[in-house]
Design a protein around this motif. Structure first.
Motif, PDB file in Angstrom:
ATOM      1  N   GLU A  91      -9.386  -9.353  16.471  1.00 41.52           N
ATOM      2  CA  GLU A  91     -10.476 -10.333  16.629  1.00 41.52           C
ATOM      3  C   GLU A  91     -11.820  -9.749  16.201  1.00 41.52           C
ATOM      4  OE1 GLU A  91     -10.738 -11.755  20.616  1.00 41.52           O
ATOM      5  OE2 GLU A  91      -8.892 -12.934  20.519  1.00 41.52           O
ATOM      6  N   LEU A 146       2.098  -9.595  34.438  1.00 47.62           N
ATOM      7  CA  LEU A 146       1.852 -10.194  33.139  1.00 47.62           C
ATOM      8  C   LEU A 146       2.861 -11.322  32.863  1.00 47.62           C
ATOM      9  CD1 LEU A 146      -0.184  -9.810  30.981  1.00 47.62           C
ATOM     10  CD2 LEU A 146       1.264  -8.119  29.896  1.00 47.62           C
ATOM     11  N   ARG A 172       1.955 -14.420  34.611  1.00 47.42           N
ATOM     12  CA  ARG A 172       0.864 -15.119  33.929  1.00 47.42           C
ATOM     13  C   ARG A 172       1.400 -15.860  32.707  1.00 47.42           C
ATOM     14  NH1 ARG A 172      -3.602 -11.229  32.179  1.00 47.42           N
ATOM     15  NH2 ARG A 172      -3.546 -10.604  34.335  1.00 47.42           N
ATOM     16  N   GLU A 173       2.298 -15.198  31.990  1.00 47.89           N
ATOM     17  CA  GLU A 173       2.893 -15.863  30.816  1.00 47.89           C
ATOM     18  C   GLU A 173       3.663 -17.115  31.234  1.00 47.89           C
ATOM     19  OE1 GLU A 173       5.203 -13.028  28.629  1.00 47.89           O
ATOM     20  OE2 GLU A 173       3.471 -11.820  28.064  1.00 47.89           O
ATOM     21  N   GLN A 224      -9.646 -11.926  33.055  1.00 45.03           N
ATOM     22  CA  GLN A 224      -8.331 -11.649  32.483  1.00 45.03           C
ATOM     23  C   GLN A 224      -7.461 -12.878  32.273  1.00 45.03           C
ATOM     24  OE1 GLN A 224      -6.468  -9.208  35.452  1.00 45.03           O
ATOM     25  NE2 GLN A 224      -6.200 -10.925  36.831  1.00 45.03           N
ATOM     26  N   ASP A 225      -7.844 -14.030  32.803  1.00 49.59           N
ATOM     27  CA  ASP A 225      -6.903 -15.144  32.816  1.00 49.59           C
ATOM     28  C   ASP A 225      -6.860 -15.978  31.556  1.00 49.59           C
ATOM     29  OD1 ASP A 225      -5.704 -14.585  35.099  1.00 49.59           O
ATOM     30  OD2 ASP A 225      -6.668 -16.109  36.340  1.00 49.59           O
ATOM     31  N   GLU A 226      -7.790 -15.731  30.647  1.00 48.77           N
ATOM     32  CA  GLU A 226      -7.775 -16.518  29.424  1.00 48.77           C
ATOM     33  C   GLU A 226      -6.715 -15.988  28.477  1.00 48.77           C
ATOM     34  OE1 GLU A 226      -9.385 -19.303  28.194  1.00 48.77           O
ATOM     35  OE2 GLU A 226      -9.707 -19.518  30.341  1.00 48.77           O
ATOM     36  N   ARG A 227      -6.358 -16.816  27.501  1.00 51.24           N
ATOM     37  CA  ARG A 227      -5.270 -16.411  26.630  1.00 51.24           C
ATOM     38  C   ARG A 227      -5.753 -15.626  25.418  1.00 51.24           C
ATOM     39  NH1 ARG A 227      -0.973 -21.446  27.022  1.00 51.24           N
ATOM     40  NH2 ARG A 227       0.174 -20.316  25.416  1.00 51.24           N
ATOM     41  N   SER A 228      -7.063 -15.554  25.192  1.00 49.44           N
ATOM     42  CA  SER A 228      -7.518 -14.677  24.109  1.00 49.44           C
ATOM     43  C   SER A 228      -8.643 -13.770  24.602  1.00 49.44           C
ATOM     44  CB  SER A 228      -7.969 -15.482  22.885  1.00 49.44           C
ATOM     45  OG  SER A 228      -9.348 -15.770  22.939  1.00 49.44           O
ATOM     46  N   GLN A 229      -8.732 -12.622  23.983  1.00 52.65           N
ATOM     47  CA  GLN A 229      -9.753 -11.632  24.354  1.00 52.65           C
ATOM     48  C   GLN A 229     -11.156 -12.207  24.185  1.00 52.65           C
ATOM     49  OE1 GLN A 229      -9.495  -7.250  23.219  1.00 52.65           O
ATOM     50  NE2 GLN A 229     -10.908  -8.013  21.679  1.00 52.65           N
ATOM     51  N   HIS A 230     -11.312 -12.957  23.109  1.00 52.93           N
ATOM     52  CA  HIS A 230     -12.586 -13.583  22.790  1.00 52.93           C
ATOM     53  C   HIS A 230     -13.045 -14.480  23.940  1.00 52.93           C
ATOM     54  CE1 HIS A 230     -15.533 -15.063  19.902  1.00 52.93           C
ATOM     55  NE2 HIS A 230     -15.249 -16.294  20.268  1.00 52.93           N
ATOM     56  N   GLN A 231     -12.118 -15.259  24.479  1.00 52.89           N
ATOM     57  CA  GLN A 231     -12.477 -16.177  25.556  1.00 52.89           C
ATOM     58  C   GLN A 231     -12.705 -15.429  26.868  1.00 52.89           C
ATOM     59  OE1 GLN A 231      -9.142 -18.634  24.679  1.00 52.89           O
ATOM     60  NE2 GLN A 231     -10.435 -20.421  24.349  1.00 52.89           N
ATOM     61  N   TRP A 275       1.471 -19.941  31.594  1.00 52.16           N
ATOM     62  CA  TRP A 275       1.081 -20.482  30.283  1.00 52.16           C
ATOM     63  C   TRP A 275       2.212 -21.313  29.665  1.00 52.16           C
ATOM     64  CZ3 TRP A 275      -1.199 -15.106  28.620  1.00 52.16           C
ATOM     65  CH2 TRP A 275      -2.456 -14.941  29.223  1.00 52.16           C
ATOM     66  N   THR A 304       0.989  -7.502  23.460  1.00 53.12           N
ATOM     67  CA  THR A 304       0.738  -7.848  24.851  1.00 53.12           C
ATOM     68  C   THR A 304      -0.058  -9.134  24.916  1.00 53.12           C
ATOM     69  OG1 THR A 304      -0.322  -7.153  26.894  1.00 53.12           O
ATOM     70  CG2 THR A 304      -1.314  -6.373  24.860  1.00 53.12           C
ATOM     71  N   THR A 305       0.211  -9.894  25.955  1.00 58.79           N
ATOM     72  CA  THR A 305      -0.586 -11.098  26.175  1.00 58.79           C
ATOM     73  C   THR A 305      -1.741 -10.784  27.116  1.00 58.79           C
ATOM     74  OG1 THR A 305       1.017 -11.668  27.866  1.00 58.79           O
ATOM     75  CG2 THR A 305       1.191 -12.801  25.755  1.00 58.79           C
ATOM     76  N   ASN A 306      -1.864  -9.496  27.452  1.00 56.07           N
ATOM     77  CA  ASN A 306      -2.969  -9.100  28.309  1.00 56.07           C
ATOM     78  C   ASN A 306      -4.192  -8.818  27.453  1.00 56.07           C
ATOM     79  OD1 ASN A 306      -4.748  -7.969  30.049  1.00 56.07           O
ATOM     80  ND2 ASN A 306      -3.495  -6.189  30.577  1.00 56.07           N
ATOM     81  N   HIS A 332      -3.002 -17.579  21.174  1.00 60.66           N
ATOM     82  CA  HIS A 332      -4.419 -17.885  21.341  1.00 60.66           C
ATOM     83  C   HIS A 332      -5.199 -16.666  20.866  1.00 60.66           C
ATOM     84  CE1 HIS A 332      -4.161 -21.499  24.142  1.00 60.66           C
ATOM     85  NE2 HIS A 332      -2.923 -21.211  23.801  1.00 60.66           N
ATOM     86  N   TRP A 333      -5.996 -16.861  19.879  1.00 59.80           N
ATOM     87  CA  TRP A 333      -6.675 -15.743  19.239  1.00 59.80           C
ATOM     88  C   TRP A 333      -8.097 -16.162  18.924  1.00 59.80           C
ATOM     89  CZ3 TRP A 333      -8.675 -14.361  14.362  1.00 59.80           C
ATOM     90  CH2 TRP A 333      -8.709 -12.980  14.089  1.00 59.80           C
ATOM     91  N   ARG A 334      -9.039 -15.389  19.409  1.00 58.84           N
ATOM     92  CA  ARG A 334     -10.451 -15.836  19.406  1.00 58.84           C
ATOM     93  C   ARG A 334     -10.529 -17.242  19.978  1.00 58.84           C
ATOM     94  NH1 ARG A 334     -14.469 -12.572  16.726  1.00 58.84           N
ATOM     95  NH2 ARG A 334     -15.984 -14.225  16.873  1.00 58.84           N
ATOM     96  N   LYS A 373     -13.924 -12.532  27.038  1.00 60.66           N
ATOM     97  CA  LYS A 373     -15.237 -11.918  26.857  1.00 60.66           C
ATOM     98  C   LYS A 373     -16.345 -12.951  27.053  1.00 60.66           C
ATOM     99  CE  LYS A 373     -17.933 -10.049  23.104  1.00 60.66           C
ATOM    100  NZ  LYS A 373     -17.922 -10.053  21.652  1.00 60.66           N
ATOM    101  N   ILE A 381     -18.409  -3.016  26.418  1.00 63.59           N
ATOM    102  CA  ILE A 381     -17.244  -3.873  26.599  1.00 63.59           C
ATOM    103  C   ILE A 381     -15.992  -3.020  26.468  1.00 63.59           C
ATOM    104  CG2 ILE A 381     -15.992  -5.858  25.674  1.00 63.59           C
ATOM    105  CD1 ILE A 381     -18.752  -6.817  24.617  1.00 63.59           C
ATOM    106  N   ASP A 382     -15.124  -3.096  27.431  1.00 60.45           N
ATOM    107  CA  ASP A 382     -13.869  -2.357  27.283  1.00 60.45           C
ATOM    108  C   ASP A 382     -12.702  -3.159  27.857  1.00 60.45           C
ATOM    109  OD1 ASP A 382     -14.602  -2.052  29.898  1.00 60.45           O
ATOM    110  OD2 ASP A 382     -13.753  -0.052  30.084  1.00 60.45           O
ATOM    111  N   THR A 383     -11.505  -2.668  27.596  1.00 60.70           N
ATOM    112  CA  THR A 383     -10.313  -3.448  27.921  1.00 60.70           C
ATOM    113  C   THR A 383      -9.597  -2.958  29.170  1.00 60.70           C
ATOM    114  OG1 THR A 383      -9.090  -2.032  26.426  1.00 60.70           O
ATOM    115  CG2 THR A 383      -9.836  -4.122  25.550  1.00 60.70           C
ATOM    116  N   GLN A 411       4.622 -15.091  22.516  1.00 66.92           N
ATOM    117  CA  GLN A 411       3.990 -15.956  21.509  1.00 66.92           C
ATOM    118  C   GLN A 411       5.031 -16.650  20.637  1.00 66.92           C
ATOM    119  OE1 GLN A 411       3.447 -12.731  22.057  1.00 66.92           O
ATOM    120  NE2 GLN A 411       1.251 -12.230  22.105  1.00 66.92           N
ATOM    121  N   PHE A 467     -12.364  -2.281  21.546  1.00 70.47           N
ATOM    122  CA  PHE A 467     -12.811  -2.296  22.944  1.00 70.47           C
ATOM    123  C   PHE A 467     -12.074  -1.278  23.813  1.00 70.47           C
ATOM    124  CE2 PHE A 467     -14.203  -6.964  22.413  1.00 70.47           C
ATOM    125  CZ  PHE A 467     -15.449  -6.556  21.971  1.00 70.47           C
TER     126      PHE A 467
END
Lengths: 364, 435
Positions: free
Chosen positions: A170, A85, A88-89, B332-339, A92, B313-315, A150-152, B341, B298-300, A143, A352
């Motif tokens: 979200e 992790l 990955r950070e 997993q590589d995007e910075r938001s869960q929404h993205q 970013w 977490t940034t995961n 980054h959120w939604r 997904k 959908i699960d995490t 963050q 989720f």
């Protein structure tokens, strides 16, 4: 940032004149308190600094080694981040801080850029060392390090004193979206996000309501949160549709009592005694005001539940985030017994990860 | 450019032969012959040569020399088709004009009409041209005595039949079976196969090749997910590519790409052979695949914990499971869960769409199976030989001797264009054999 049980006496000094005599056009904050100036996230800063490619490579290798050396120490200790992790950070951070981040990517390592090439960066080299040291040694949340979350589909500015919006939260916007779909009254009504923090939910709700008559109030007890939320609102050019107000929960919304079409909240819900056992990123760096929900974590949720009955108009929608199954069930039970008849369609919804995270419903 | 001129003529001959015999492989063998003749292959297979071979209408219009002679058989087939198309068009037009047409009927008729529009325009033009030619024939017969008039009419006749040929060619093109997905955006998946670390390094090279190629084409290349190997190669990588006709251009890239080179890890300097699999899927949306939210889980897939405010977490990795088929996609590589997904859904839709298409294909005629890119992803389609500096496509038998150019995405057109050409030839062949 949010709690009715905190710092009551000092509130009056902050709250004093809710309406300013000299409203500045386009400014959502109508308050005489001098708000702190929010920090600019790294990715939005001008690339005003320079370092050579070799200097940056050296930093990058150092930072990668730092990340690798963590191994699973943090995750074993308190469920903190592991090396994967952190790597990955780090990618970013490179993405945010360098004008041409691709140059440090592993796949470009075989490209023959001159090591003396000066590269533009958005924070000076010393700061890059400092920031990554803070991330690893002090467990400062990533963050806060980059100044954004980054959120939604949003990039929200965050800093110390403001809760970092969680991925789970979200989903509240999906719940709002479902409720608003095909319901013009909700879509064009007044909404509120209580304990807005970075303004995440308020901004998300305003974007769902769209360009109709819908308006959103965002309240927070913390001046830093109000400043940061206002900054984020302006960055998304929503100052005409979101009013950020300083104050505890419903207090700044006396003028719209019983008129709200909907409200959402992610109030502090962690039981006081659990706070110290949280992972270091949370317990050492995030505002306790935004986390501590009192003895059983339910203080603020109950307060909001009571308030919902008087603030919402009939048919109005609400969605709360909770600590999980226990709190969600408690809340539903509370609505069915203590404030009986006030609500209908009360529902528990899982996140989720399968945790019963949200309680939604309508004002009867 | 003496050689170039000779080749151009040569290509012209090859094409005419191919059109007459309708044997696609002839063309490709012909090209191979060119190459064996020992000329500078870079020159032979440069972009322009290939473009010239790609039967673009403008080429045909301008260069009479390259106008393909359509075989008599083919012309007869097309003449038969003319009235079939006209009748169909009239029938559909009638439905659309009906005041009390059922909405569903109207919708499907309208859709088909839209598809037919281009063809029917060509048919109308062709009919007009036929009439003109009839008139000119008459005129020529009547003006035997008037020398000037006779010559003028003959000249016009010559021109008119050239135009007729061109229109016939256009009609042929519009009659060839077309894959509706050609215009879609695509998902690219690259996976390291046999060959361990070296394979994953090559997977990265191939992934980058498509990225550069996309940039060159002005397409948007959006990395969806990368699973790195220990040596910083890619075990697996996935991207969404969008732009004009992306799927149609890249679909023949699906298959096994083999590499022969000395791996960076190899101390003794031996050449290793490893392989990478490439999959190109047309992009689809939830409507295309009739995806219902109820069918999604959908699960995490994160290790326990209370989540929410407890954890920072940034995961924000997300796994989407399509319950009816059991297909899962994790991003997993995007910075938001929404993205994460959204991207997972994008890939899932493409996979479901492909499943639907292959079901439809299987029930369709043998047509597709005979064509290149039969869809068999285990087929070895191309070899990248670094010591010899060449790339060979085994389906069309073309070799490019500029391996760097190919890897930089610059000479990939050599193969893309040739494969598209072969597709067209195959389609013509099946059009005639069907009759």
């Amino acid at each position: 940032m949010k709690s009715s049980s905190f710092a009551r006496p000092s509130l009056s000094s902050i709250l004093q004149p809710v309406f300013s005599l000299r409203p500045k056009h386009g400014r959502p904050i109508i308050c005489s308190t001098i708000l702190p100036k929010p920090h600019t996230p790294i990715y939005l800063r001008p690339p005003a600094f320079q370092a050579t490619l070799s200097e940056l490579k050296k930093w990058h290798i150092w930072a990668k080694n730092q990340a690798t050396s963590v191994g699973s120490t943090f995750s074993d200790l308190d469920n903190g981040p592991d090396s994967t992790l952190l790597h990955r950070e780090l990618n970013w951070l490179v993405e945010d801080a360098l004008e041409q981040p691709a140059i440090l990517l592993p796949q470009n390592s075989r490209n023959n850029y001159d090591d003396a090439t000066p590269l533009s960066i958005r924070a000076c080299l010393d700061d890059l060392y400092k920031l990554w040291k803070q991330r690893i040694e002090e467990r400062r949340p990533f963050q806060y390090v980059v100044g954004c979350e980054h959120w939604r589909d949003l990039i929200l500015s965050v800093e110390e004193g403001v809760l970092i919006p969680r991925p789970e939260t979200e989903m509240i916007l999906d719940l709002v979206d479902n409720a608003v779909k095909g319901n013009e009254e909700l879509k064009n009504g007044l909404w509120a996000d209580l304990g807005t923090g970075s303004g995440a939910l308020a901004i998300g709700v305003a974007r769902i309501l769209g360009l109709g008559c819908g308006r959103v109030f965002a309240t927070d007890l913390s001046p830093i949160a109000v400043a940061v939320a206002s900054y984020n609102v302006e960055r998304y050019n929503l100052q005409d549709r979101i009013a950020v107000r300083l104050g505890s929960w419903f207090d700044p919304l006396k003028d719209v009592q019983g008129e709200l079409s909907g409200f959402v909240s992610n109030p502090p819900y962690i039981p006081s005694e659990d706070i110290n056992g949280l992972q270091a990123e949370v317990s050492k760096h995030e505002p306790r005001l935004a986390l501590d929900g009192g003895a059983n974590g339910m203080n603020d949720l109950i307060h909001l539940c009571n308030g919902a009955a008087s603030m919402l108009k009939p048919g109005g929608f609400f969605a709360f985030e909770t600590n999980g199954e226990k709190q969600s069930k408690f809340l539903v039970d509370y609505m069915h017994t203590k404030v009986k008849g006030s609500f209908y369609g009360v529902n528990i919804i899982s996140d989720f990860a399968g945790i019963q995270r949200f309680v939604t419903g309508y004002r009867a | 450019m003496g050689n170039g001129g000779r080749f151009r003529r040569f290509h012209g001959c090859v094409m005419i032969a191919a059109f007459q015999k309708l044997q696609s492989h002839f063309v490709m063998r012909g090209i191979n012959v060119c190459q064996l003749a020992g000329h500078n292959p870079n020159q032979v297979f440069d972009k322009n040569t290939l473009r010239r071979r790609s039967y673009s209408t403008s080429t045909f219009h301008k260069t009479a020399q390259l106008q393909p002679e359509l075989s008599v058989d083919l012309i007869n087939i097309m003449e038969q088709k003319l009235s079939v198309i006209e009748n169909r068009h009239a029938y559909l037009q009638a439905i659309v004009n009906q005041v009390d047409a059922l909405p569903e009927e109207y919708f499907t008729a309208n859709k088909e009409l839209k598809k037919l529009r281009h063809t029917i325009d060509v048919v109308t033009e062709l009919r007009k041209k036929h009439k003109e030619i009839e008139g000119l024939k008459l005129l020529i017969a009547e003006t035997q005595d008037d020398k000037d008039m006779h010559q003028m009419a003959s000249e016009e006749m010559g021109q008119a039949s050239e135009e007729e040929k061109h229109l016939r060619y256009l009609l042929l093109k519009s009659l060839l079976p077309k894959d509706d997905a050609d215009e879609r955006d695509c998902i690219l998946e690259v996976r390291a196969g046999t060959g361990g670390q070296e394979a994953s390094l090559f997977a990265m090279d191939i992934f980058k090749m498509y990225e550069k190629y996309s940039q060159k084409k002005g397409w948007k290349f959006d990395v969806l997910d990368v699973a790195e190997s220990d040596l910083k190669g890619y075990k697996e990588a996935c991207a969404a590519i969008s732009g004009a006709d992306v799927y149609g251009k890249l679909k023949f890239e699906s298959g096994i790409h083999r590499v022969q080179r000395v791996p960076v890890t190899e101390k003794a300097g031996r050449v290793h052979t490893s392989a990478v699999s490439v999959v190109i899927l047309p992009q689809a949306d939830q409507v295309d695949v009739h995806l219902r939210n109820e069918d999604l889980k959908i699960d995490t897939y994160r290790s326990g914990g209370s989540g929410g405010q407890h954890a920072n977490t940034t995961n924000s990795a997300v796994r989407v499971t399509h319950v009816p088929t059991g297909l899962t996609v994790a991003i997993q590589d995007e910075r938001s869960q929404h993205q994460n997904k959204a991207k997972a859904l994008k890939v899932l839709c493409a996979k479901l769409y492909e499943m639907e298409r292959s079901r439809a294909d299987a029930s369709r005629s043998r047509l597709r199976a005979e064509q290149i890119g039969s869809g068999d992803r285990s087929e070895r389609i191309r070899t990248y030989n670094f010591p010899q500096g060449r790339v060979t496509d085994h389906r069309v038998g073309i070799t490019s001797h500029s391996i760097d150019g190919v890897m930089q995405g610059e000479n990939l057109d050599t193969f893309v264009d040739a494969l598209l050409l072969q597709q067209e030839m195959d389609a013509i062949a099946s059009l005639t054999s069907k009759q």
